[in-house]
Design a protein around this motif. Sequence first.
Motif, PDB file in Angstrom:
ATOM      1  N   ARG A  73       0.838  -1.212   0.000  1.00 40.80           N
ATOM      2  CA  ARG A  73       0.000   0.000   0.000  1.00 40.80           C
ATOM      3  C   ARG A  73       0.864   1.250   0.000  1.00 40.80           C
ATOM      4  O   ARG A  73       0.541   2.239  -0.654  1.00 40.80           O
ATOM      5  CB  ARG A  73      -0.927   0.003   1.221  1.00 40.80           C
ATOM      6  N   ASN A  74       1.975   1.212   0.748  1.00 46.46           N
ATOM      7  CA  ASN A  74       2.865   2.370   0.810  1.00 46.46           C
ATOM      8  C   ASN A  74       3.493   2.691  -0.535  1.00 46.46           C
ATOM      9  O   ASN A  74       3.796   3.831  -0.818  1.00 46.46           O
ATOM     10  CB  ASN A  74       4.005   2.115   1.818  1.00 46.46           C
ATOM     11  N   VAL A  76       2.571   1.293  -3.842  1.00 45.34           N
ATOM     12  CA  VAL A  76       1.946   0.962  -5.127  1.00 45.34           C
ATOM     13  C   VAL A  76       1.781   2.189  -6.027  1.00 45.34           C
ATOM     14  O   VAL A  76       2.125   2.144  -7.210  1.00 45.34           O
ATOM     15  CB  VAL A  76       0.616   0.181  -4.932  1.00 45.34           C
ATOM     16  N   VAL A  77       1.320   3.313  -5.476  1.00 44.95           N
ATOM     17  CA  VAL A  77       1.083   4.474  -6.338  1.00 44.95           C
ATOM     18  C   VAL A  77       2.402   5.050  -6.853  1.00 44.95           C
ATOM     19  O   VAL A  77       2.541   5.383  -8.034  1.00 44.95           O
ATOM     20  CB  VAL A  77       0.243   5.535  -5.602  1.00 44.95           C
ATOM     21  N   ARG A  78       3.400   5.096  -5.943  1.00 45.20           N
ATOM     22  CA  ARG A  78       4.711   5.607  -6.367  1.00 45.20           C
ATOM     23  C   ARG A  78       5.334   4.738  -7.461  1.00 45.20           C
ATOM     24  O   ARG A  78       5.976   5.233  -8.389  1.00 45.20           O
ATOM     25  CB  ARG A  78       5.659   5.670  -5.174  1.00 45.20           C
ATOM     26  N   SER A 111      -4.424  -5.591  -1.397  1.00 46.55           N
ATOM     27  CA  SER A 111      -3.937  -4.214  -1.303  1.00 46.55           C
ATOM     28  C   SER A 111      -3.610  -3.657  -2.689  1.00 46.55           C
ATOM     29  O   SER A 111      -3.716  -2.460  -2.920  1.00 46.55           O
ATOM     30  CB  SER A 111      -2.714  -4.153  -0.394  1.00 46.55           C
TER      31      SER A 111
END
Lengths: 371, 96
Positions: A73-74, A76-78, A111
Amino acid sequence: MVDMDAFAKPGKPYYLALGMEGSANKLGVGVIKHHLGPLDENNRAEILANVRSTYNAPPGQGFLPRDTARHHRNWVVRLVEKALKDSGVKVSDLDCLCFTQGPGMGAPLQSVVVAARTLSQLWELPLVGVNHCIGHIEMGREITGARNPVVLYVSGGNTQVIAYSRQRYRIFGETLDIAIGNCLDRFARTLHIPNDPSPGYNIEQLARKGKHLVELPYTVKGMDLSMSGILEYVDGLAHDLFSGKKSKYLYDEEDGERITVEDLCFSLQENLFSMLVEITERAMAHVDSNQVLIVGGVGCNERLQEMMGIMAGDRNGSIYATDERFCIDNGIMIAHAGLLAYRVGYGNELEDTVCRQKFRTDEVYVKWRDD
Amino acid sequence: MSTVVSTATSSATPTPLTHTLEFKIPFENEKQSIIAKNSLSPDPLLKPDELKVSFSNDGNVLKITFRGTSDRMIRVAANNIMDNLKTVLECFEVFD
């Protein structure tokens, strides 16, 4: 011949897919490009981006689902941002968004799929759920050019010998209990050696220094394997070694030298890999193939590749293996297998994107092959 | 975000969903609220007899209602939704 372009966008000579993988402790995002027409040696898939972030537990511990999910989760977007930047691809030029639907650990899978669902709606892209094992197989075939190999899939969560027949990847043999990577990882925990870059890699380095072959249980059952008993046994030897016991099985029979941690790593590898070679050879004889493709994280192990190579050489065949970029879990293989599926009409509605911890390789109808 | 917790006791049904928790989450616009609902709602609950979660959109507000047999059941589900909500919000922040 399968029509791979029935769903092509008019006037667009290529396809682009973004893949997201997070079924275990690696989070990977990749972007792949296919040109129109069937893939072959003159029409290869192009890898535009392949980024990864690995969650490693401290020495002596394994990765837990909750902590791994938090890591994913920490990042994935990055990681998606990084993959898009590396590839130079515009979101509006993508054709589909692929994600790992299983098999794997529940919390990490979930996640990642939440991010995939959100992005697919924001970008108005179809979602394609990919079977993780199929991802490994298709990426291995694409990278090595092996056309119809017997596939040995060896990783931390899976141990399977697979061969293609009539539009399914069929499982010829598999582990009856724990996966080979799990066996090696857990032995690494017993030895308290680091999990970075991977426990299996560190065992492999120690094994190179091993000189004495310690006899371990050999447990091939027909076409299947069992490894939990071997782990139990070798763990016991390691404990006795650390506690300074003087039992005779802790000394080499021939030269009388005390066995070492390196000897145990060496013996464990030799023993497990011999078992794999045996069932793989039997599968090759059965389907009359002389190619072996090794995929999955344990497939990076050079000793395994060497042993398999000797066997294949004896059968006038050859082995195909990839390096850590493709062997170890990655996003590009999900993008690649997802795009193959997308090109023959596969896609998942949002309510149909629930991940599954158990998802057998042979459940997938391989519509993109008809040989 | 506002939350309302209410507890009631004694009910005749075999598995009384006595505890409730409600989230009201305002987004920048209605589109985001609907996307969030679609991203969070597909995953099935582990024990559907002991917990029900419903999602509804009201303009830019996403309403999530938990009804369960115990506060513990609700806490686990609510924590999970909050974790996933962070991912959804980060996607909006970066890509919308």
